[in-house]
Design a protein around this motif. Structure first.
Motif, PDB file in Angstrom:
ATOM      1  N   VAL A 167       0.840  -1.204   0.000  1.00 15.25           N
ATOM      2  CA  VAL A 167       0.000   0.000   0.000  1.00 15.25           C
ATOM      3  C   VAL A 167       0.873   1.252   0.000  1.00 15.25           C
ATOM      4  CG1 VAL A 167      -1.654   1.318   1.362  1.00 15.25           C
ATOM      5  CG2 VAL A 167      -1.995  -1.132   1.028  1.00 15.25           C
ATOM      6  N   ARG A 168       1.947   1.225   0.796  1.00 14.62           N
ATOM      7  CA  ARG A 168       2.846   2.378   0.837  1.00 14.62           C
ATOM      8  C   ARG A 168       3.460   2.634  -0.537  1.00 14.62           C
ATOM      9  NH1 ARG A 168       6.518   0.442   4.087  1.00 14.62           N
ATOM     10  NH2 ARG A 168       5.361   0.964   5.973  1.00 14.62           N
ATOM     11  N   ALA A 196       0.830   4.152  -2.929  1.00 12.71           N
ATOM     12  CA  ALA A 196       0.580   5.566  -2.623  1.00 12.71           C
ATOM     13  C   ALA A 196       1.726   6.435  -3.122  1.00 12.71           C
ATOM     14  CB  ALA A 196       0.383   5.737  -1.117  1.00 12.71           C
ATOM     15  N   SER A 240      -4.231   9.750  -3.637  1.00 13.63           N
ATOM     16  CA  SER A 240      -4.686   8.492  -3.057  1.00 13.63           C
ATOM     17  C   SER A 240      -4.901   8.666  -1.568  1.00 13.63           C
ATOM     18  CB  SER A 240      -3.670   7.369  -3.310  1.00 13.63           C
ATOM     19  OG  SER A 240      -2.469   7.623  -2.614  1.00 13.63           O
ATOM     20  N   THR A 241      -5.868   7.945  -1.047  1.00 12.36           N
ATOM     21  CA  THR A 241      -6.179   7.972   0.376  1.00 12.36           C
ATOM     22  C   THR A 241      -6.210   6.536   0.882  1.00 12.36           C
ATOM     23  OG1 THR A 241      -7.529   9.960   0.121  1.00 12.36           O
ATOM     24  CG2 THR A 241      -7.855   8.657   2.124  1.00 12.36           C
ATOM     25  N   VAL A 242      -5.493   6.270   1.965  1.00 12.53           N
ATOM     26  CA  VAL A 242      -5.462   4.941   2.564  1.00 12.53           C
ATOM     27  C   VAL A 242      -6.431   4.913   3.741  1.00 12.53           C
ATOM     28  CG1 VAL A 242      -4.050   3.207   3.733  1.00 12.53           C
ATOM     29  CG2 VAL A 242      -3.077   4.581   1.877  1.00 12.53           C
ATOM     30  N   ALA A 294      -7.048   2.653   6.611  1.00 12.05           N
ATOM     31  CA  ALA A 294      -6.462   1.530   7.346  1.00 12.05           C
ATOM     32  C   ALA A 294      -7.400   1.139   8.480  1.00 12.05           C
ATOM     33  CB  ALA A 294      -5.094   1.907   7.888  1.00 12.05           C
ATOM     34  N   GLN A 314      -7.142  -4.014  -0.507  1.00 14.21           N
ATOM     35  CA  GLN A 314      -5.873  -4.724  -0.435  1.00 14.21           C
ATOM     36  C   GLN A 314      -6.087  -6.142   0.098  1.00 14.21           C
ATOM     37  OE1 GLN A 314      -2.792  -3.703  -1.456  1.00 14.21           O
ATOM     38  NE2 GLN A 314      -2.112  -5.765  -0.975  1.00 14.21           N
TER      39      GLN A 314
END
Length: 263
Positions: A11-12, A15, A25-27, A29, A58
């Motif tokens: 994910v990192r 992004a 982009s917005t995560v 979590a 994810q």
């Protein structure tokens, strides 16, 4: 969901690459124990948000969740992973649509290097819904003759030696050895496995034995081959999804709102 190290790293990386090309982009979590209803509610919120053009869940999800209803909940127009049944139907029908990222990345890689597909005998090792099956459809649409091999295929080497184009996505380190490859064949190694080394940290290696480089006409490295192409296709899918949604909007959106490609 959760703090799986591989997922966090993936994910990192996604992004970071999105920011490099001008996508926002917005995560989101979520704790590992999040109920499925709460996850589905978040997806519904993102589906309804006109400033969001792509949604990616994810994988893998925690074991208490059923992944298929989660993937099915993503609006097909925002399915930048290309895993919704509607996306799958478009793919197998040969219609335009968002394609699964790794198979599409493999096709883009072949096209970039001018490696032939039409008329080639293609063998795929691995039949997962993420790679093997959608890649078979893409190769068929590109006029290859396709064989899909898997764990129940007898005498795997006899099958792989017939391939002009061999794609391996089995998840088993060094499954394919030099004697299993036709001389001069193009070999795409989709696998990524961590094996022990002298440092104790382990090293990454593919499903194809390094010795295949002495037999194949072309061989992708692991890491650094198909992996970056997967991320590139994710970004491409996001841009395509944004453009399609903007085309249906009565008012043009500004780059700050769209989350699409800055022009």
């Amino acid at each position: 969901m959760g703090d799986d190290p591989a997922s966090v790293a993936y994910v990192r990386g996604k992004a970071r690459k999105a920011a490099e090309v001008g996508l926002r982009s917005t995560v989101h979590a979520l704790p590992e124990a999040t109920p499925q209803a709460e996850l589905l509610a978040l997806i519904a919120q993102l589906n309804a948000d006109p400033a969001v053009h792509g949604v990616l869940v994810q994988l893998p999800l925690p074991v208490h969740l059923d992944p298929q209803p989660v993937l099915d909940a993503v609006l097909p127009a925002k399915d930048v992973d290309g895993l919704h049944p509607v996306s799958t139907g478009h793919l197998w029908a040969g219609q335009p649509g968002l394609r699964p990222c790794t198979p599409a990345g493999v096709m883009a890689l072949l096209a970039f290097y001018g490696l032939p597909v039409a008329g080639q005998r293609a063998v795929i090792v691995g039949r997962s819904a993420l790679v093997g099956r959608p890649l078979a459809a893409l190769l068929l649409n590109a006029n290859a003759t396709v064989t899909l091999a898997h764990s129940r295929t007898p005498d795997l080497g006899a099958v792989t030696r017939e391939a002009d184009l061999l794609i391996v996505a089995a998840g088993r380190a060094h499954l394919i050895t030099p004697d299993m490859v036709r001389p001069g064949a193009t070999v795409i190694d989709v696998g990524i496995n961590r094996v022990p080394d002298e440092t104790g940290q382990g090293r990454l290696t593919g499903d194809v034995h390094p010795g295949v480089a002495g037999v194949a006409g072309a061989l992708t490295p692991v890491p650094g081959g198909v992996g970056p192409m997967t991320v590139a296709q994710l970004l491409m899918n996001t841009v395509l999804a944004a453009e399609a949604q903007q085309a249906q909007s009565p008012q043009p959106q500004t780059p700050e709102v769209s989350g699409g490609l800055l022009r």
